[in-house]
Design a protein around this motif. Structure first.
Motif, PDB file in Angstrom:
ATOM      1  N   UNK A  59       3.654   9.865 -21.162  1.00  0.00           N
ATOM      2  CA  UNK A  59       4.177  10.211 -19.842  1.00  0.00           C
ATOM      3  C   UNK A  59       5.068  11.435 -19.998  1.00  0.00           C
ATOM      4  N   UNK A  60       4.962  12.368 -19.074  1.00  0.00           N
ATOM      5  CA  UNK A  60       5.813  13.553 -19.084  1.00  0.00           C
ATOM      6  C   UNK A  60       7.031  13.233 -18.224  1.00  0.00           C
ATOM      7  N   UNK A  61       8.190  13.158 -18.889  1.00  0.00           N
ATOM      8  CA  UNK A  61       9.452  12.859 -18.209  1.00  0.00           C
ATOM      9  C   UNK A  61      10.391  14.021 -18.500  1.00  0.00           C
ATOM     10  N   UNK A  62      10.623  14.853 -17.511  1.00  0.00           N
ATOM     11  CA  UNK A  62      11.413  16.057 -17.735  1.00  0.00           C
ATOM     12  C   UNK A  62      10.670  16.974 -18.684  1.00  0.00           C
ATOM     13  N   UNK A  63      11.328  17.343 -19.773  1.00  0.00           N
ATOM     14  CA  UNK A  63      10.729  18.250 -20.760  1.00  0.00           C
ATOM     15  C   UNK A  63      10.257  17.500 -21.999  1.00  0.00           C
ATOM     16  N   UNK A  64      10.212  16.176 -21.936  1.00  0.00           N
ATOM     17  CA  UNK A  64       9.881  15.379 -23.112  1.00  0.00           C
ATOM     18  C   UNK A  64       8.730  14.421 -22.799  1.00  0.00           C
ATOM     19  N   UNK A  69       5.056   2.506 -24.511  1.00  0.00           N
ATOM     20  CA  UNK A  69       5.998   1.499 -24.999  1.00  0.00           C
ATOM     21  C   UNK A  69       7.435   1.867 -24.613  1.00  0.00           C
ATOM     22  N   UNK A  70       7.817   3.137 -24.790  1.00  0.00           N
ATOM     23  CA  UNK A  70       9.176   3.565 -24.446  1.00  0.00           C
ATOM     24  C   UNK A  70       9.424   3.421 -22.944  1.00  0.00           C
ATOM     25  N   UNK A  71       8.452   3.799 -22.112  1.00  0.00           N
ATOM     26  CA  UNK A  71       8.605   3.670 -20.664  1.00  0.00           C
ATOM     27  C   UNK A  71       8.762   2.200 -20.287  1.00  0.00           C
ATOM     28  N   UNK A  72       7.975   1.330 -20.899  1.00  0.00           N
ATOM     29  CA  UNK A  72       8.086  -0.106 -20.618  1.00  0.00           C
ATOM     30  C   UNK A  72       9.451  -0.642 -21.036  1.00  0.00           C
ATOM     31  N   UNK A 110       3.656  -4.355 -19.154  1.00  0.00           N
ATOM     32  CA  UNK A 110       2.664  -4.172 -20.206  1.00  0.00           C
ATOM     33  C   UNK A 110       2.893  -2.817 -20.859  1.00  0.00           C
ATOM     34  N   UNK A 111       3.023  -2.777 -22.188  1.00  0.00           N
ATOM     35  CA  UNK A 111       3.318  -1.530 -22.890  1.00  0.00           C
ATOM     36  C   UNK A 111       2.093  -0.895 -23.542  1.00  0.00           C
ATOM     37  N   UNK A 161       9.291  10.618 -27.344  1.00  0.00           N
ATOM     38  CA  UNK A 161      10.097   9.403 -27.493  1.00  0.00           C
ATOM     39  C   UNK A 161       9.133   8.281 -27.837  1.00  0.00           C
ATOM     40  N   UNK A 162       9.334   7.696 -29.017  1.00  0.00           N
ATOM     41  CA  UNK A 162       8.458   6.636 -29.502  1.00  0.00           C
ATOM     42  C   UNK A 162       8.886   5.288 -28.931  1.00  0.00           C
ATOM     43  N   UNK A 163      10.189   4.987 -29.014  1.00  0.00           N
ATOM     44  CA  UNK A 163      10.701   3.733 -28.483  1.00  0.00           C
ATOM     45  C   UNK A 163      12.172   3.856 -28.171  1.00  0.00           C
ATOM     46  N   UNK A 164      12.652   2.912 -27.380  1.00  0.00           N
ATOM     47  CA  UNK A 164      14.071   2.794 -27.029  1.00  0.00           C
ATOM     48  C   UNK A 164      14.460   1.360 -27.359  1.00  0.00           C
TER      49      UNK A 164
END
Length: 168
Positions: A59-64, A69-72, A110-111, A161-164
């Motif tokens: 997913x494109x979120x801002x410039x990253x 998985x991270x979005x979930x 769901x991730x 971003x791989x995960x949070x």
């Protein structure tokens, strides 16, 4: 916020009417400050990237770029006022029925592989951690940013971003 005839009233909540969403996942307000859209996977534009594990959609979120998985992980948890599953039963899983999240309280997302509970972490907060903390390089080449009990893992190129993680 107040609903009038099924919609928000501009006089009650003007910030909703002075916000536009751009194609790169930014939300800008009338005072010129950019805030990142905090949405679900389907809300963001996508980009496919060749990774060491093969092509992967981000997913494109801002410039990253953010993994599914991270979005979930950033989604609302639904845990603010709950003390467990509802008395009348349990909510069905969204997709699949993998443990440990089956029949557990909260909002499941769901991730791409399994259902997980969100951690209620906004993309703006993730970016703040990335911009204002010192990264530690992991043995696999990924970068680890940590602030308090939150940990953000970025790819070796620091573009994905791989995960949070919420570490207790």
């Amino acid at each position: 916020m107040k609903l009038i005839n099924g919609s928000f009233s501009k006089s009650v909540c003007p910030e909703l009417f002075n916000t536009t969403i751009s194609s790169n996942g930014n939300s800008t307000t009338d005072n010129g400050r950019a805030r990142l859209l905090w949405g679900s996977w389907s809300d963001y534009p996508k980009q496919i990237v060749d990774t060491p594990n093969g092509p992967q959609e981000f997913a494109v979120v801002g410039e990253r770029l953010y993994s599914q998985h991270a979005v979930a992980r950033m989604q609302p948890s639904g845990q603010r006022y709950t003390s467990g599953p509802p008395a009348e039963g349990t909510a069905p899983p969204l997709t699949g029925n993998l443990q440990p999240y089956v029949n557990s309280p909260g909002i499941q997302t769901f991730d791409g592989n399994q259902n997980i509970r969100g951690r209620s972490i906004s993309p703006s907060f993730v970016e703040d951690i990335i911009q204002n903390t010192k990264a530690l390089k992991q043995s696999n080449g990924n970068w680890n940013y940590r602030s308090g009990n939150l940990q953000v893992i970025l790819s070796p190129d620091k573009k994905r971003v791989i995960t949070v993680l919420d570490i207790h």
